[in-house]
Design an enzyme around this catalytic site. Structure first.
Site, PDB file in Angstrom:
ATOM      1  N   SER A 125       0.834  -1.199   0.000  1.00  0.00           N
ATOM      2  CA  SER A 125       0.000   0.000   0.000  1.00  0.00           C
ATOM      3  C   SER A 125       0.869   1.248   0.000  1.00  0.00           C
ATOM      4  CB  SER A 125      -0.857  -0.013   1.272  1.00  0.00           C
ATOM      5  OG  SER A 125      -1.394   1.257   1.519  1.00  0.00           O
ATOM      6  N   TYR A 149      -1.575  -0.860  10.700  1.00  0.00           N
ATOM      7  CA  TYR A 149      -1.860  -1.403   9.369  1.00  0.00           C
ATOM      8  C   TYR A 149      -0.668  -1.189   8.436  1.00  0.00           C
ATOM      9  CZ  TYR A 149      -3.522  -1.438   4.578  1.00  0.00           C
ATOM     10  OH  TYR A 149      -3.624  -1.669   3.233  1.00  0.00           O
ATOM     11  N   LYS A 153       2.153  -3.831   6.465  1.00  0.00           N
ATOM     12  CA  LYS A 153       2.511  -3.842   5.036  1.00  0.00           C
ATOM     13  C   LYS A 153       4.028  -3.705   4.875  1.00  0.00           C
ATOM     14  CE  LYS A 153      -1.532  -4.599   3.500  1.00  0.00           C
ATOM     15  NZ  LYS A 153      -1.811  -5.920   2.882  1.00  0.00           N
ATOM     16  N   LEU A 200     -13.173   7.396   1.030  1.00  0.00           N
ATOM     17  CA  LEU A 200     -13.963   8.482   0.456  1.00  0.00           C
ATOM     18  C   LEU A 200     -15.018   7.994  -0.544  1.00  0.00           C
ATOM     19  CD1 LEU A 200     -14.477  11.497   0.081  1.00  0.00           C
ATOM     20  CD2 LEU A 200     -12.739  11.487  -1.720  1.00  0.00           C
ATOM     21  N   GLY A 294      -4.007  11.728  11.618  1.00  0.00           N
ATOM     22  CA  GLY A 294      -3.139  10.845  10.830  1.00  0.00           C
ATOM     23  C   GLY A 294      -3.180  11.112   9.339  1.00  0.00           C
TER      24      GLY A 294
HETATM   25  N1  UDP Z   1     -12.148  11.844   3.281  1.00  0.00           N
HETATM   26  C1  UDP Z   1     -13.136  12.728   3.640  1.00  0.00           C
HETATM   27  N2  UDP Z   1     -14.300  12.227   4.166  1.00  0.00           N
HETATM   28  C2  UDP Z   1     -14.522  10.888   4.335  1.00  0.00           C
HETATM   29  C3  UDP Z   1     -13.503   9.992   3.950  1.00  0.00           C
HETATM   30  C4  UDP Z   1     -12.323  10.499   3.430  1.00  0.00           C
HETATM   31  O1  UDP Z   1     -12.988  13.947   3.510  1.00  0.00           O
HETATM   32  O2  UDP Z   1     -15.586  10.504   4.853  1.00  0.00           O
HETATM   33  C5  UDP Z   1     -10.900  12.362   2.698  1.00  0.00           C
HETATM   34  C6  UDP Z   1      -9.654  12.023   3.492  1.00  0.00           C
HETATM   35  O3  UDP Z   1      -9.437  12.996   4.498  1.00  0.00           O
HETATM   36  C7  UDP Z   1      -8.594  12.017   2.394  1.00  0.00           C
HETATM   37  C8  UDP Z   1      -9.357  11.503   1.168  1.00  0.00           C
HETATM   38  O4  UDP Z   1     -10.732  11.739   1.441  1.00  0.00           O
HETATM   39  O5  UDP Z   1      -8.149  13.340   2.129  1.00  0.00           O
HETATM   40  C9  UDP Z   1      -9.141  10.029   0.886  1.00  0.00           C
HETATM   41  O6  UDP Z   1      -9.429   9.314   2.060  1.00  0.00           O
HETATM   42  P1  UDP Z   1      -9.443   7.712   2.063  1.00  0.00           P
HETATM   43  O7  UDP Z   1      -9.697   7.270   3.468  1.00  0.00           O
HETATM   44  O8  UDP Z   1     -10.364   7.206   0.999  1.00  0.00           O
HETATM   45  O9  UDP Z   1      -7.961   7.311   1.595  1.00  0.00           O
HETATM   46  P2  UDP Z   1      -6.547   7.495   2.336  1.00  0.00           P
HETATM   47  O10 UDP Z   1      -6.617   8.753   3.154  1.00  0.00           O
HETATM   48  O11 UDP Z   1      -6.345   6.272   3.139  1.00  0.00           O
HETATM   49  O12 UDP Z   1      -5.563   7.619   1.223  1.00  0.00           O
END
Ligand code: UDP
Length: 337
Positions: A125, A149, A153, A200, A294
């Protein structure tokens, strides 16, 4: 044709990879314990590929069952998907993540070694990059996991690197996924998160279909184009094809590799929301909320190494990712049922 064992085979990325492998002529054997997926995936796969998928219900940490599986089947290579994947959950239940993700890979490799099967593709990842010092992210960027997590990985990658160094007969491919989204164009398989989606696009999909009132956008003060977080969204079918390309390389060429699987394109949360609203014809109300602990501002791949090593590149754009996600979501508003 070679037979490929898929662990975690009924999960989101694995089920799409299963279809890509079959349409590329590979034989596939799938195993899963259904701890985070539905047996109905098997019915959908049967419908899509016209033959009954070869499947056994099994937990990869059960070495006795894994040995028996290898005794019953000739297996040329393994794609190891089986793992827990929720970042927040991993901070609450670290031991479960180390046991399942690190212990699962260890068990799979032990059984493979005992049976003389030494080719493995591992689901890693982009989270192994932590908060990257520069963008786009190349594979030689510093590694820094910021949660259990991500640690699992990194440990998985380390285990495979050490294995390849100890025995040149081992061929390993670590695939660092960016943000997989979308669904098969049939709308028959797709992502079906249990409970509230963490990611998201599945959350946006549930807002568009009316299951949730609005999306909370985590932060509007990030140093990005519009203040919202930027990620490299990649169509799950492109990602699936990346696994086929990785297996072809392992079957043809000695050695080990680690590559990014991303598009190289970053999109903000608001760009995704707008693209989804266009694709679905539905409104996607948003409310701004504080930053998620985070989180990082931006993360997108340099996809060049995968092009060079695997002759693979992502083909689908964000509009297509949203259109395919919406087809799956609107045809299956409650997921697999
Ligand atoms: N995000 C958001 N609302 C949500 C879920 C995610 O604004 O309910 C934002 C999150 O802060 C990030 C982006 O969408 O900027 C992608 O988040 P996701 O959890 O899908 O992927 P990751 O952060 O693990 O790359």
């Amino acid at each position: 044709m070679p037979t490929i064992l898929l662990t975690g085979a009924t999960g989101y990325i694995a089920s799409h990879t299963w279809l890509s492998l079959l349409s590329s002529g590979f034989e596939v054997l799938g195993v899963d314990d259904f701890s985070n997926s539905s047996p109905l995936v098997l019915d959908r796969l049967r419908e899509l590929c016209g033959t009954r998928p070869v499947f056994e219900r099994l937990d990869v940490t059960d070495r006795v069952a894994m040995h028996a599986l290898f005794a019953r089947h000739r297996i040329d290579a393994v794609v190891h998907f089986a793992a827990f994947k929720a970042v927040g959950d991993s901070t609450a239940r670290p031991l479960a993540y180390y046991r399942n993700n690190v212990g699962g890979l260890l068990s799979v490799c032990d059984v493979m070694q005992a049976n003389g099967c030494k080719r493995i593709v591992f689901s890693s990842s982009a989270t192994v990059y932590g908060d990257p010092p520069s963008l786009p992210i190349r594979e030689d960027s510093p590694l820094a996991a910021t949660n259990p997590y991500g640690q699992t990985k990194l440990m998985g990658e380390t285990m495979l690197r050490d294995l390849g160094a100890a025995d040149a007969a081992w061929q390993t491919g670590c695939l660092r996924y960016f943000n997989p989204v979308g669904a098969h164009e049939s709308g028959r398989i797709g992502e079906d998160p249990r409970g509230t989606p963490n990611n998201l696009m599945p959350f946006v999909a549930q807002v568009a279909v009316g299951r949730r009132p609005h999306l909370s956008v985590f932060g509007r003060d990030w140093p990005t184009i519009d203040g919202t977080g930027v990620r490299d969204y990649i169509h799950v079918c492109d990602l699936a094809d990346g696994h086929v390309a990785a297996l072809r390389r392992l079957l043809d060429t000695a050695g080990c590799f680690t590559v990014n699987l991303g598009t190289g394109q970053g999109n903000s949360v608001l760009e995704v929301v707008n693209a989804y609203a266009r694709a679905s014809g539905r409104e996607v109300p948003v409310q701004f909320a504080p930053r998620r602990p985070g989180d990082i501002a931006a993360c997108y791949a340099d996809p060049l190494l995968a092009q060079q090593l695997l002759c693979w590149r992502a083909k689908h754009d964000l509009a297509r990712m949203c259109a395919d996600s919406w087809r799956w979501q609107s045809l299956n508003p409650e997921g697999f049922q």
